[in-house]
Write an enzyme that holds these catalytic residues in place. Structure first.
Site, short mmCIF file in Angstrom:
data_model
loop_
_atom_site.label_atom_id
_atom_site.label_comp_id
_atom_site.label_asym_id
_atom_site.label_seq_id
_atom_site.Cartn_x
_atom_site.Cartn_y
_atom_site.Cartn_z
N ASP A 1 9.52 -8.76 1.22
CA ASP A 1 8.16 -8.25 1.34
C ASP A 1 8.04 -7.71 2.77
OD1 ASP A 1 5.46 -7.86 1.81
OD2 ASP A 1 4.83 -9.68 0.76
N VAL A 2 7.89 -6.40 2.90
CA VAL A 2 7.91 -5.81 4.26
C VAL A 2 6.72 -6.25 5.11
CG1 VAL A 2 9.29 -3.79 3.62
CG2 VAL A 2 6.78 -3.66 3.52
N ASN B 1 9.75 2.98 3.86
CA ASN B 1 9.10 3.84 2.87
C ASN B 1 8.06 3.12 2.02
OD1 ASN B 1 9.09 5.93 0.48
ND2 ASN B 1 9.82 4.01 -0.42
N TYR C 1 -5.73 3.33 2.57
CA TYR C 1 -4.47 4.09 2.52
C TYR C 1 -4.45 5.17 3.60
CZ TYR C 1 -0.68 6.84 0.33
OH TYR C 1 0.50 7.52 0.06
N LYS D 1 -1.95 5.58 6.88
CA LYS D 1 -1.10 6.76 7.10
C LYS D 1 -1.47 7.45 8.41
CE LYS D 1 1.32 6.36 3.30
NZ LYS D 1 2.69 5.81 3.36
P1 NAD Z 1 6.14 3.86 -5.87
O1 NAD Z 1 5.01 2.98 -6.27
O2 NAD Z 1 6.95 4.55 -6.90
O3 NAD Z 1 7.13 3.06 -4.90
C1 NAD Z 1 6.66 2.19 -3.91
C2 NAD Z 1 7.78 1.30 -3.49
O4 NAD Z 1 7.30 0.39 -2.51
C3 NAD Z 1 8.32 0.47 -4.64
O5 NAD Z 1 9.73 0.45 -4.59
C4 NAD Z 1 7.75 -0.93 -4.36
O6 NAD Z 1 8.57 -1.97 -4.83
C5 NAD Z 1 7.73 -0.93 -2.84
N1 NAD Z 1 6.84 -1.94 -2.31
C6 NAD Z 1 5.54 -2.16 -2.60
N2 NAD Z 1 5.08 -3.23 -1.92
C7 NAD Z 1 6.12 -3.69 -1.18
C8 NAD Z 1 6.29 -4.75 -0.26
N3 NAD Z 1 5.29 -5.59 0.05
N4 NAD Z 1 7.51 -4.93 0.31
C9 NAD Z 1 8.54 -4.11 0.01
N5 NAD Z 1 8.44 -3.08 -0.83
C10 NAD Z 1 7.24 -2.88 -1.43
O7 NAD Z 1 5.50 4.92 -4.88
P2 NAD Z 1 6.10 6.27 -4.27
O8 NAD Z 1 5.29 7.36 -4.79
O9 NAD Z 1 7.58 6.34 -4.39
O10 NAD Z 1 5.69 6.04 -2.75
C11 NAD Z 1 6.62 5.67 -1.75
C12 NAD Z 1 6.03 6.00 -0.40
O11 NAD Z 1 5.75 7.40 -0.36
C13 NAD Z 1 4.72 5.30 -0.10
O12 NAD Z 1 4.69 4.92 1.26
C14 NAD Z 1 3.67 6.35 -0.40
O13 NAD Z 1 2.52 6.15 0.35
C15 NAD Z 1 4.42 7.60 0.03
N6 NAD Z 1 3.91 8.84 -0.56
C16 NAD Z 1 4.07 9.13 -1.89
C17 NAD Z 1 3.59 10.34 -2.39
C18 NAD Z 1 3.76 10.75 -3.84
O14 NAD Z 1 3.36 11.84 -4.20
N7 NAD Z 1 4.37 9.95 -4.67
C19 NAD Z 1 2.95 11.23 -1.55
C20 NAD Z 1 2.79 10.91 -0.21
C21 NAD Z 1 3.30 9.70 0.29
#
Ligand code: NAD
Length: 284
Positions: free
Chosen positions: A81-82, A108, A181, A185
């Site tokens: 858990d980060v 990430n 959120y 960010k």
């Molecule tokens: P996702 O929900 O598919 O993946 C999120 C990941 O974070 C998962 O692997 C999850 O297990 C992990 N996670 C959650 N809580 C955690 C914790 N406490 N400790 C360790 N790991 C944890 O989401 P995504 O879309 O792949 O998003 C990944 C990153 O990209 C995020 O930071 C999100 O804000 C950012 N982001 C995504 C998008 C998009 O369009 N999908 C756009 C901008 C930014």
């Protein structure tokens, strides 16, 4: 078709990834799915050995590990858990123990707990800040300690270490209903720039990527018809296509390779122009 999910076509050009990270070691958090998974796989394709962090989705993390191994590099899964300092410390100790060094850190992991601001609980606020901001700080700090111990090995890279924070277009675009959120960010931006300034003389490069609408479950689940895709999501994307996780993976590979050696303290927006105020198109 009412409740079916619409899948927009993948229009991303296929670009083979070059082995520019051979011998280097990367820690990628939240790599069990979505962007983290694509980034971990892209770093593996570029030759890096990868610690694949996950929180609860062990199956997804093992898929990431298997893909990296099948494509010729090495990877290990690690549950952490980060938001927990002791978990992050154990994770970096494991990466160092298994691979002997750490060159690349991509914090990430991110979550959303959405609510109108006056209905948002302190718990919703705090958990998002803990995972999305404090979690990235804890990972960066652990990586920096290791980068400083190692120094520069020019046979691997011109830099002593590279960090790519995961931000979002919502580090500059306000987002109603998502104040926790967007605050996290926005915080990432000055966390990134301040660390970059502090460590540039140590040749530690620190940057961020800010994706727009990328095809992950988070976005695609909202699309039930082609009309909804065109009228809602595509209207926000001047470039006219949804982003793919690989768009982000390729940018991260470039940002941690020596091809970007003079780049530090910068955010790359990977958003098809979402931050270009698309509402102004045709308004002149
Ligand atoms: P996702 O929900 O598919 O993946 C999120 C990941 O974070 C998962 O692997 C999850 O297990 C992990 N996670 C959650 N809580 C955690 C914790 N406490 N400790 C360790 N790991 C944890 O989401 P995504 O879309 O792949 O998003 C990944 C990153 O990209 C995020 O930071 C999100 O804000 C950012 N982001 C995504 C998008 C998009 O369009 N999908 C756009 C901008 C930014």
């Amino acid at each position: 078709m009412d409740n079916e999910q619409y899948t927009p076509p993948n229009e991303m050009p296929v670009m083979p990834i070059q082995p520019v990270l051979t011998g280097q070691v990367a820690v990628v958090t939240g790599a069990s799915k979505g962007l983290g998974q694509a980034i971990a796989i892209a770093l593996g394709q570029a030759g890096a050995r990868v610690l694949v962090n996950y929180h609860s989705d062990e199956k997804g993390a093992l898929e990431t590990v298997e893909t990296i191994s099948a494509e010729g590099s090495e990877a290990i899964p690690f549950r952490a858990d980060v938001a927990r300092e002791e978990d992050v410390e154990s994770m970096f100790a494991e990466a160092k123990g298994r691979f002997g060094r750490i060159d690349i850190c991509v914090p990430n992991s991110g979550i959303q707990l959405n609510a109108p601001v006056d209905e948002m609980t302190l718990q919703q606020w705090q958990r998002v800040i803990d995972v999305n901001l404090t979690g990235q700080f804890l990972c960066a700090r652990a990586a920096i300690r290791q980068f400083k111990r190692q120094g520069i090995d020019r046979s691997l890279s011109a830099a002593a270490g590279k960090i790519v924070f995961m931000s979002s277009v919502h580090d500059i675009i306000p987002w109603e209903g998502h104040v926790n959120y967007a605050a996290a960010k926005g915080g990432i931006m000055l966390l990134m720039k301040s660390i970059a300034q502090e460590l540039a003389d140590k040749r530690i490069r620190v940057n961020a990527v800010s994706p727009g609408a990328i095809r992950t479950p988070m976005n695609v689940e909202k699309l039930t018809t082609p009309e909804l895709f065109k009228s809602k999501l595509l209207k926000l994307i001047p470039y006219g296509r949804i982003g793919e996780p690989e768009d982000v993976g390729q940018a991260v590979v470039w940002l941690v390779s020596d091809a970007s050696d003079y780049v530090t303290g910068t955010t790359i927006y990977i958003d098809g122009g979402m931050t270009l105020y698309p509402g102004f198109i045709g308004a002149g």
